[in-house]
Motif scaffolding. Structure first.
Motif, PDB file in Angstrom:
ATOM      1  N   ARG A  37       0.831  -1.212   0.000  1.00  0.00           N
ATOM      2  CA  ARG A  37       0.000   0.000   0.000  1.00  0.00           C
ATOM      3  C   ARG A  37       0.861   1.256   0.000  1.00  0.00           C
ATOM      4  NH1 ARG A  37      -3.193  -2.680   3.852  1.00  0.00           N
ATOM      5  NH2 ARG A  37      -2.269  -1.373   5.507  1.00  0.00           N
ATOM      6  N   GLY A  38       1.940   1.219   0.795  1.00  0.00           N
ATOM      7  CA  GLY A  38       2.837   2.364   0.836  1.00  0.00           C
ATOM      8  C   GLY A  38       3.487   2.634  -0.514  1.00  0.00           C
ATOM      9  N   LEU A  39       3.870   1.557  -1.209  1.00  0.00           N
ATOM     10  CA  LEU A  39       4.487   1.716  -2.533  1.00  0.00           C
ATOM     11  C   LEU A  39       3.469   2.276  -3.523  1.00  0.00           C
ATOM     12  CD1 LEU A  39       6.959   1.302  -4.354  1.00  0.00           C
ATOM     13  CD2 LEU A  39       6.188  -1.059  -4.734  1.00  0.00           C
ATOM     14  N   GLU A  40       2.247   1.753  -3.477  1.00  0.00           N
ATOM     15  CA  GLU A  40       1.207   2.253  -4.382  1.00  0.00           C
ATOM     16  C   GLU A  40       0.912   3.731  -4.112  1.00  0.00           C
ATOM     17  OE1 GLU A  40      -1.507  -1.639  -5.479  1.00  0.00           O
ATOM     18  OE2 GLU A  40      -1.867  -0.660  -3.544  1.00  0.00           O
ATOM     19  N   GLU A  41       0.902   4.118  -2.838  1.00  0.00           N
ATOM     20  CA  GLU A  41       0.651   5.524  -2.503  1.00  0.00           C
ATOM     21  C   GLU A  41       1.786   6.419  -2.991  1.00  0.00           C
ATOM     22  OE1 GLU A  41       0.089   5.486   1.680  1.00  0.00           O
ATOM     23  OE2 GLU A  41      -1.901   4.510   1.586  1.00  0.00           O
ATOM     24  N   SER A  42       3.041   5.940  -2.839  1.00  0.00           N
ATOM     25  CA  SER A  42       4.176   6.753  -3.284  1.00  0.00           C
ATOM     26  C   SER A  42       4.197   6.929  -4.799  1.00  0.00           C
ATOM     27  CB  SER A  42       5.498   6.136  -2.805  1.00  0.00           C
ATOM     28  OG  SER A  42       5.767   4.920  -3.487  1.00  0.00           O
ATOM     29  N   LEU A  43       3.677   5.941  -5.519  1.00  0.00           N
ATOM     30  CA  LEU A  43       3.638   6.008  -6.980  1.00  0.00           C
ATOM     31  C   LEU A  43       2.311   6.560  -7.492  1.00  0.00           C
ATOM     32  CD1 LEU A  43       5.273   2.536  -7.817  1.00  0.00           C
ATOM     33  CD2 LEU A  43       6.333   4.784  -8.069  1.00  0.00           C
ATOM     34  N   ASN A  44       1.353   6.689  -6.578  1.00  0.00           N
ATOM     35  CA  ASN A  44       0.019   7.181  -6.935  1.00  0.00           C
ATOM     36  C   ASN A  44      -0.613   6.328  -8.031  1.00  0.00           C
ATOM     37  OD1 ASN A  44      -2.199   8.883  -6.697  1.00  0.00           O
ATOM     38  ND2 ASN A  44      -1.480  10.254  -8.334  1.00  0.00           N
ATOM     39  N   THR A  45      -0.540   5.022  -7.831  1.00  0.00           N
ATOM     40  CA  THR A  45      -1.112   4.099  -8.812  1.00  0.00           C
ATOM     41  C   THR A  45      -1.491   2.803  -8.120  1.00  0.00           C
ATOM     42  OG1 THR A  45      -0.789   3.119 -11.009  1.00  0.00           O
ATOM     43  CG2 THR A  45       1.043   2.949  -9.473  1.00  0.00           C
ATOM     44  N   THR A  46      -2.256   1.970  -8.796  1.00  0.00           N
ATOM     45  CA  THR A  46      -2.616   0.638  -8.306  1.00  0.00           C
ATOM     46  C   THR A  46      -1.741  -0.386  -9.016  1.00  0.00           C
ATOM     47  OG1 THR A  46      -4.907   1.309  -7.923  1.00  0.00           O
ATOM     48  CG2 THR A  46      -4.467  -1.057  -8.086  1.00  0.00           C
ATOM     49  N   LEU A  47      -1.067  -1.224  -8.242  1.00  0.00           N
ATOM     50  CA  LEU A  47      -0.136  -2.202  -8.811  1.00  0.00           C
ATOM     51  C   LEU A  47      -0.749  -3.589  -8.977  1.00  0.00           C
ATOM     52  CD1 LEU A  47       3.028  -1.167  -6.772  1.00  0.00           C
ATOM     53  CD2 LEU A  47       2.508  -0.596  -9.149  1.00  0.00           C
ATOM     54  N   PHE A  48      -1.780  -3.893  -8.192  1.00  0.00           N
ATOM     55  CA  PHE A  48      -2.390  -5.224  -8.241  1.00  0.00           C
ATOM     56  C   PHE A  48      -3.911  -5.113  -8.312  1.00  0.00           C
ATOM     57  CE2 PHE A  48       1.588  -5.969  -5.915  1.00  0.00           C
ATOM     58  CZ  PHE A  48       2.102  -7.061  -6.612  1.00  0.00           C
ATOM     59  N   HIS A  49      -4.518  -6.009  -9.110  1.00  0.00           N
ATOM     60  CA  HIS A  49      -5.949  -6.263  -9.011  1.00  0.00           C
ATOM     61  C   HIS A  49      -6.123  -7.365  -7.977  1.00  0.00           C
ATOM     62  CE1 HIS A  49      -6.925  -3.758 -12.406  1.00  0.00           C
ATOM     63  NE2 HIS A  49      -6.170  -4.470 -13.236  1.00  0.00           N
ATOM     64  N   ARG A  50      -6.956  -7.142  -6.982  1.00  0.00           N
ATOM     65  CA  ARG A  50      -7.155  -8.109  -5.911  1.00  0.00           C
ATOM     66  C   ARG A  50      -8.452  -8.869  -6.124  1.00  0.00           C
ATOM     67  NH1 ARG A  50      -4.353  -3.803  -4.566  1.00  0.00           N
ATOM     68  NH2 ARG A  50      -2.745  -3.849  -2.932  1.00  0.00           N
TER      69      ARG A  50
END
Length: 301
Positions: A37-50
């Motif tokens: 979640r922290g990585l996604e927030e820092s990149l301002n994007t979604t990395l995985f479909h859950r």
């Protein structure tokens, strides 16, 4: 960008699961989830479909995963080069070759290599697919044609041919073919023409099949062909080097041989000074020299 978060992202993308990645990293699922979640927030994007079955990378996640794969391989290369600066030969060596050459020639000779270097860890990948050496899918390759990839050091080891072999017991019971047309009265054991194999072997098999052979056993690798021959099932198409370890096999119809097939050893330029690669290369070359000498002695006798 936080390397720890990238490392955890790479593990999750590779495993497709927070739980499995956590097990591999010795972290709890919640700790892994927080890092993602922290990585996604820092990149301002979604990395995985859950979803219920696990995680699937988004398009952005695929781009990042490609980058972490490249980074991981570069780090592995650097680590290998650092380890190889030592005089001792140890650690993992990834070797790829064909199923036939690996099972029939290489593996039976590996005890000699391990006697010299007991701390060596060989990861042997036997497949017909040509692995990407510059991208470090393997450290060393032994292939049945000259590698075309750039930035490789390559050495021609020997020439082989595909020939027809049978056991004395089979020939005593079924007779020895006098000319190539007689193969139709025997069971032919060979690789399926749809399977991956060297072109010279395929050409020989296709030619033999034109003689309306009454019975066949097709296998998708030469190890299976050899087992069929050794169990007296018929006459098999095999590489000529099998006679070194199975001297009782009889070559049938010597005129029915394939064209020469070159055998090459190759490794990336960046591993030129690798102690592990040098040890493996020297071992293979010594075994080839021994094989050639035995072949010359046999021809003289």
């Amino acid at each position: 960008m936080d390397w720890d978060k990238l490392r955890i992202f790479h593990a999750v993308a590779d495993a497709g699961s927070l739980t499995h990645a956590g097990d591999k990293l010795n972290l709890s699922q919640s700790a892994v989830s927080r890092q993602i979640r922290g990585l996604e927030e820092s990149l301002n994007t979604t990395l995985f479909h859950r979803h219920a079955r696990g995680l699937i990378l988004t398009e952005q996640g695929e781009l990042l995963f490609d980058a972490t794969i490249a980074m991981t391989k570069r780090l592995d290369t650097a680590s290998a080069r650092i380890r190889d600066s030592e005089d001792e030969v140890f650690g993992e060596l990834k070797v790829t070759t064909t199923t036939g050459f690996g099972t029939l020639w290489l593996v039976p000779r590996l005890p000699k290599l391990y006697e010299q270097y007991p701390d060596l860890k060989i990861d042997l990948m036997l497949e017909e697919r040509v692995l990407d050496l510059p991208m470090r899918e393997a450290d060393v390759a032994i292939r049945m044609k000259e590698p075309s990839q750039a930035d490789l050091i390559r050495k021609k080891l020997m020439m082989i041919r595909m020939c027809l072999f049978a056991t004395p017991d089979y020939l005593n019971e079924n007779g020895t073919p006098g000319d190539i047309e007689d193969v139709k009265d025997h069971r032919l054991i060979c690789q399926n023409t749809d399977s991956n194999q060297v072109g010279a072997g395929l050409n020989l098999v296709q030619h033999l099949m034109t003689y309306d052979i009454r019975s066949t056993l097709t296998v998708n690798n030469y190890y299976g062909v050899l087992q069929g021959v050794l169990n007296n099932l018929g006459i098999g198409v095999l590489p000529d080097y099998v006679t070194e370890d199975f001297p009782d096999l009889v070559q049938v119809l010597p005129e029915a041989e394939s064209a020469d097939v070159p055998v090459f050893l190759a490794y990336p330029e960046e591993l030129r000074h690798s102690q592990r690669v040098s040890a493996f290369k020297d071992f293979v070359q010594e075994e080839i020299i021994s094989y050639r000498k035995q072949l010359r002695d046999k021809q003289k006798s």
